[in-house]
Design an enzyme around this catalytic site. Structure first.
Site, PDB file in Angstrom:
ATOM      1  N   GLY A 237       6.272  51.622  30.990  1.00  0.00           N
ATOM      2  CA  GLY A 237       5.093  52.480  31.181  1.00  0.00           C
ATOM      3  C   GLY A 237       3.817  51.720  30.897  1.00  0.00           C
ATOM      4  N   ASN A 238       2.734  52.442  30.769  1.00  0.00           N
ATOM      5  CA  ASN A 238       1.456  51.819  30.420  1.00  0.00           C
ATOM      6  C   ASN A 238       0.653  52.779  29.545  1.00  0.00           C
ATOM      7  OD1 ASN A 238      -0.387  53.443  32.168  1.00  0.00           O
ATOM      8  ND2 ASN A 238       0.949  52.567  33.757  1.00  0.00           N
ATOM      9  N   ARG A 239      -0.499  52.299  29.080  1.00  0.00           N
ATOM     10  CA  ARG A 239      -1.251  53.046  28.058  1.00  0.00           C
ATOM     11  C   ARG A 239      -2.224  54.055  28.644  1.00  0.00           C
ATOM     12  NH1 ARG A 239      -0.017  50.239  23.515  1.00  0.00           N
ATOM     13  NH2 ARG A 239       0.243  48.000  23.766  1.00  0.00           N
ATOM     14  N   SER A 240      -2.178  54.320  29.930  1.00  0.00           N
ATOM     15  CA  SER A 240      -3.155  55.250  30.518  1.00  0.00           C
ATOM     16  C   SER A 240      -3.012  56.638  29.890  1.00  0.00           C
ATOM     17  CB  SER A 240      -2.925  55.339  32.020  1.00  0.00           C
ATOM     18  OG  SER A 240      -3.750  56.350  32.552  1.00  0.00           O
ATOM     19  N   ALA A 310      -2.934  54.833  36.745  1.00  0.00           N
ATOM     20  CA  ALA A 310      -2.499  53.462  36.456  1.00  0.00           C
ATOM     21  C   ALA A 310      -1.072  53.361  36.981  1.00  0.00           C
ATOM     22  CB  ALA A 310      -2.567  53.187  34.964  1.00  0.00           C
TER      23      ALA A 310
END
Ligand code: CTP
Length: 470
Positions: A237-240, A310
């Site tokens: 995943g990502n930090r968005s 993102a």
């Protein structure tokens, strides 16, 4: 606020609660709000009922950009208790003007109004600037109350000044000049860190009233971060957080648009007024965007697509059907994801995967906006605009202070298809959203002017291409 958007001054980044009580000097509190703001402070105003008879809450709400806390028994729209939110988040409370009655109530801990209630509830420094008739100020009762506030409670007292009073008499009782009160606040805060930097813990703000310039428009916004499964429980995943997309959705709704928010994984609550399409993976995001673009059934597609999500650039090629167990050595092979925005742009313009005009374009072509989150330089952003064939790319340096994932502010540069760049200062994400929508509204206006056949009823739509994952 300095030209570059950074608040400057001796109170930069501070939140100051200003309690106004029922003196004729209440009108001077309006100037005091401005003087505190000049020093970079965010100011929230609390009014006693009698103060509201001298200066209305609308005046203070308009200049402070916060709803005024005037009723100790009323809750905020989100259910929080207003005077407690203020007590817990302000760097300092200032009571100016403080009447003889208020000093007496405060000295005895009588919390019948929001100002005394907030003072009782806070651990922040309190600065008190009395204002009243000279004989009232000199009375032993008032003096005893002043001493109690100063000596027992540790409040900073800004003594009233000598001069003509409202009664026509001369004496000591005029509210101290704003500059002296500001100096006392600065002195009370010396060496203290900012108490509550998280905007969601601070009092709510008043949204500026905008013209409904997007009424009748449909806008599709994507936000949050996609998750690509490694196995049944793990993902990449990502930090968005989705904050930028939610700000865009709220701003577009306030301006009259019908909004579809394709929400990948977010950490913020989503606006009630939008149609929400919840998705998890890049494949699901792609399917939702292409469906929204071509319009369900006979409905026309959107007027604009804003891709704030993102999107994962890579996805595990062969996600495990079960749960991978520790002990195995795992080599993860990743495959690139399809570029959803570029694909949307091709569909909008009637191009195939090779860029050949082989099918009917959407009529009218929606305005397409992408984001380019870069670490450091924004040099690559204009190239993305050309490569993805979009109208605007909003570039931001996620490593810059106050910008990027999870923040409430953003500093962006808007690149357009004619080579122009608009560098915006550090702004609240909501303000960034409105600036982007200003550009979208302008492009839609230009599109309408040139597209004489642009009747929505005659729009042609085409299905998604078959590249990439479903
Ligand atoms: N985007 C997309 N599909 C992807 C990746 C990105 O639609 N698979 C969109 C994003 O939502 C954003 C824009 O394209 O609006 C730019 O995303 P970014 O990650 O900055 O660019 P990339 O195309 O991934 O290029 P690079 O990896 O070279 O930075």
């Amino acid at each position: 606020m300095a030209d570059d958007g950074h608040p400057r001054g001796r109170l930069a980044g501070r939140l100051i609660g200003l309690g106004v009580t029922g003196s004729i000097a209440a009108y001077k509190a309006v100037d005091l709000v401005r003087r505190l703001q000049d020093q970079g402070a965010d100011v929230v105003v609390l009014l006693t009922p009698s103060a509201a008879r001298f200066v209305g809450p609308l005046t203070f709400a308009a200049i402070s950009r916060h709803p005024v806390e005037g009723d100790v028994l009323a809750l905020l729209p989100d259910g929080r208790i207003g005077h407690i939110v203020i007590a817990d988040s302000v760097d300092a409370l200032v009571v100016a003007p403080a009447t003889a009655h208020w000093l007496g109530a405060m000295a005895n801990g009588l919390s019948g109004d929001s100002v005394t209630a907030a003072c009782l509830a806070t651990t922040a420094p309190v600065v008190v600037a009395p204002a009243m008739d000279g004989d009232m100020y000199a009375h032993p009762a008032t003096q005893a109350n002043v001493r109690r506030l100063r000596d027992d409670f540790g409040y900073a007292l800004v003594e009233p000044e000598s001069g003509p009073l409202a009664s026509g008499q001369q004496g000591i009782g005029r509210l101290a000049e704003s500059g002296r009160i500001v100096d006392a606040v600065v002195a009370a805060l010396a060496g203290r860190p900012i108490r509550e930097p998280r905007s969601e813990r601070r009092p709510p703000t008043v949204a500026p009233v905008r013209d409904p310039d997007l009424a009748g428009r449909r806008i599709v916004i994507t936000g949050g971060g996609t998750r690509e499964p490694i196995d049944t429980v793990r993902f990449i995943g990502n930090r968005s957080s989705g904050k930028m997309a939610v700000a865009l959705a709220e701003a577009a709704l306030d301006r009259g648009a019908a909004v579809t928010l394709v929400a990948a994984n977010t950490t913020v609550s989503l606006p009630d007024g939008a149609t929400i399409r919840q998705v998890e993976t890049t494949g699901q995001l792609r399917a939702a965007v292409l469906e929204a673009l071509t319009g369900p059934g006979d409905e026309a597609g959107p007027d604009a697509l804003i891709m704030a999500a993102a999107v994962a650039d890579f996805t595990p090629t062969r996600p495990s059907a079960g749960k991978l167990t520790r002990g195995e050595r795992v080599i993860l092979e990743l495959s690139p994801t399809p570029d959803i925005l570029a694909e949307a742009a091709r569909i909008a313009r009637g191009l195939d995967a090779a860029g050949e005009p082989t099918r009917q374009a959407l009529r009218p072509v929606p305005v397409l906006v992408g984001f380019a989150a870069e670490a450091g330089s924004l040099d690559r952003a204009p190239g993305k605009l050309v490569r993805k064939q979009v109208d605007l790319i909003v570039g931001n340096d996620i490593t810059a202070p106050g910008s990027g994932f999870g923040t409430d502010t953003n500093r962006v540069v808007i690149f357009d298809a004619s080579g122009g760049q608009e560098a915006l200062p550090l702004l609240a994400k909501r303000e960034v959203a409105d600036r982007i929508l200003d550009r979208v509204a302008r492009l839609l206006g230009e599109r309408d002017a040139t597209d004489v056949d642009g009747d929505a009823a005659t729009r042609q739509t085409v299905g998604p291409t078959h590249e990439g994952q479903p």
